[in-house]
Structures are given as C-alpha cells and as structure tokens.
Design a protein around this motif. Structure first.
Motif, short mmCIF file in Angstrom:
data_model
loop_
_atom_site.label_atom_id
_atom_site.label_comp_id
_atom_site.label_asym_id
_atom_site.label_seq_id
_atom_site.Cartn_x
_atom_site.Cartn_y
_atom_site.Cartn_z
N GLN A 1 0.84 -1.19 0.00
CA GLN A 1 0.00 0.00 0.00
C GLN A 1 0.87 1.24 0.00
OE1 GLN A 1 -2.87 -0.39 3.31
NE2 GLN A 1 -4.43 -0.55 1.74
N LEU A 2 0.48 2.20 -0.81
CA LEU A 2 1.11 3.50 -0.85
C LEU A 2 -0.01 4.53 -0.74
CD1 LEU A 2 3.55 2.95 -3.87
CD2 LEU A 2 4.15 2.94 -1.44
N VAL A 3 0.04 5.35 0.30
CA VAL A 3 -1.03 6.30 0.54
C VAL A 3 -0.45 7.71 0.59
CG1 VAL A 3 -2.88 7.00 2.08
CG2 VAL A 3 -2.33 4.57 1.82
N GLU A 4 -0.82 8.51 -0.40
CA GLU A 4 -0.33 9.89 -0.47
C GLU A 4 -1.24 10.83 0.32
OE1 GLU A 4 0.22 8.26 -4.81
OE2 GLU A 4 -1.34 8.21 -3.27
N ALA B 1 4.06 4.06 3.28
CA ALA B 1 4.18 2.79 2.57
C ALA B 1 4.07 1.61 3.53
CB ALA B 1 5.52 2.73 1.84
N CYS C 1 4.00 10.15 1.59
CA CYS C 1 3.55 8.86 1.08
C CYS C 1 3.89 7.81 2.13
CB CYS C 1 4.20 8.54 -0.24
SG CYS C 1 3.88 6.87 -0.85
N TYR D 1 4.96 -0.32 -7.84
CA TYR D 1 3.70 -0.13 -7.14
C TYR D 1 3.36 1.36 -7.14
CZ TYR D 1 4.51 -4.88 -5.44
OH TYR D 1 4.73 -6.22 -5.36
N TRP D 2 2.04 1.63 -7.16
CA TRP D 2 1.59 3.02 -7.27
C TRP D 2 0.55 3.36 -6.21
CZ3 TRP D 2 3.82 6.22 -10.81
CH2 TRP D 2 4.54 5.64 -11.83
N GLY D 3 0.62 4.60 -5.75
CA GLY D 3 -0.46 5.12 -4.94
C GLY D 3 -1.57 5.64 -5.83
N LYS D 4 -2.64 6.12 -5.21
CA LYS D 4 -3.79 6.60 -5.99
C LYS D 4 -3.63 8.05 -6.41
CE LYS D 4 -7.09 3.35 -4.02
NZ LYS D 4 -8.37 3.17 -3.29
N TYR E 1 1.81 11.25 -7.86
CA TYR E 1 1.72 9.84 -7.50
C TYR E 1 2.99 9.38 -6.82
CZ TYR E 1 -2.17 9.69 -10.82
OH TYR E 1 -3.36 9.92 -11.48
N CYS E 2 2.82 8.61 -5.78
CA CYS E 2 3.94 7.95 -5.13
C CYS E 2 4.18 6.61 -5.82
CB CYS E 2 3.60 7.72 -3.66
SG CYS E 2 4.87 6.90 -2.69
#
Length: 122
Positions: free
Chosen positions: A3-6, A24, A22, A111-114, A98-99
C-alpha cells in the motif's frame, strides 16, 4: 499487500509551498527505490523526483530539471514514509502527484499510490 497512501495535496498560490507524504507498507521500505511522479491534464506521467539506495554512495536523489532547486525528496525509513517538499510552486506544477515504489532486485516491481492533487493557482 503493498500500500502507498499519499497525502498533503491541495490548493496553493504561486510561490507557495506544500509537502507531500507517502506512507508505505507491505514491503521492505529501506531497500526500495521511492519516487514521485506527476501527471497534468492532457500530459503524460513524468518522473519528478526519486530517492534510491546505491551501495557505496548511500541514498541518492534525482530530479526533473524543471523542479531542481525547488523540490526536495526525502525519506524516513523508521516511518516507512517518503516526502516531497515543494517550494516556489508554479502554475505548471499543477498535477496529480503519484507515489511510486520500485521493489526488488533486477527490474523490480512497480507499485503506485492513488495520487494526490496539487493545484497552483490564484
């Protein structure tokens, strides 16, 4: 589960500052290459800044030419968090940020955040 949350996006006036974060989880953060990308309306996604581990050199950073001297990427491995400090913001910095994490050896896995929206406007 990765999970990556910006967080930290918003509306700011030209010349202002914002700090993106971000958070992680789900992988070995300290060894991952962490990056910030952005995508403006009608444009392709571009790499803004990255921070990676290089044996012998420690963590090294790289920046998009247009943000060099204004943006700073950093990481806190104890908090599994990467930051993007953005100063002297310009209207052309408006984009979704984006992270990105590149994890693993060789080519690695992306992997990408939203994403978080940054709007620079009066």
């Amino acid at each position: 589960q990765v999970q990556l949350v910006e967080s930290g996006g918003g509306l700011v006036q030209p010349g202002g500052s914002l700090r993106l974060s971000c958070a992680a989880s789900g992988f070995t953060f300290a060894m991952a290459s962490m990056n910030w990308y952005r995508q403006a309306p009608g444009k392709e996604r571009e790499l803004v800044a990255g921070i990676s581990w290089n044996s012998g050199a420690g963590y090294t950073t790289n920046y998009l030419l247009s943000v060099k001297g204004r943006f700073t990427i950093s990481r806190d491995n104890a908090k599994n968090t990467v930051y993007l400090q953005m100063n002297s913001l310009k209207s052309e910095d408006t984009a979704v940020y984006y992270c990105n994490a590149l994890v693993g050896l060789g080519k690695g896995i992306n992997y990408w955040g939203k994403g978080t929206l940054v709007t620079v406007s009066t």
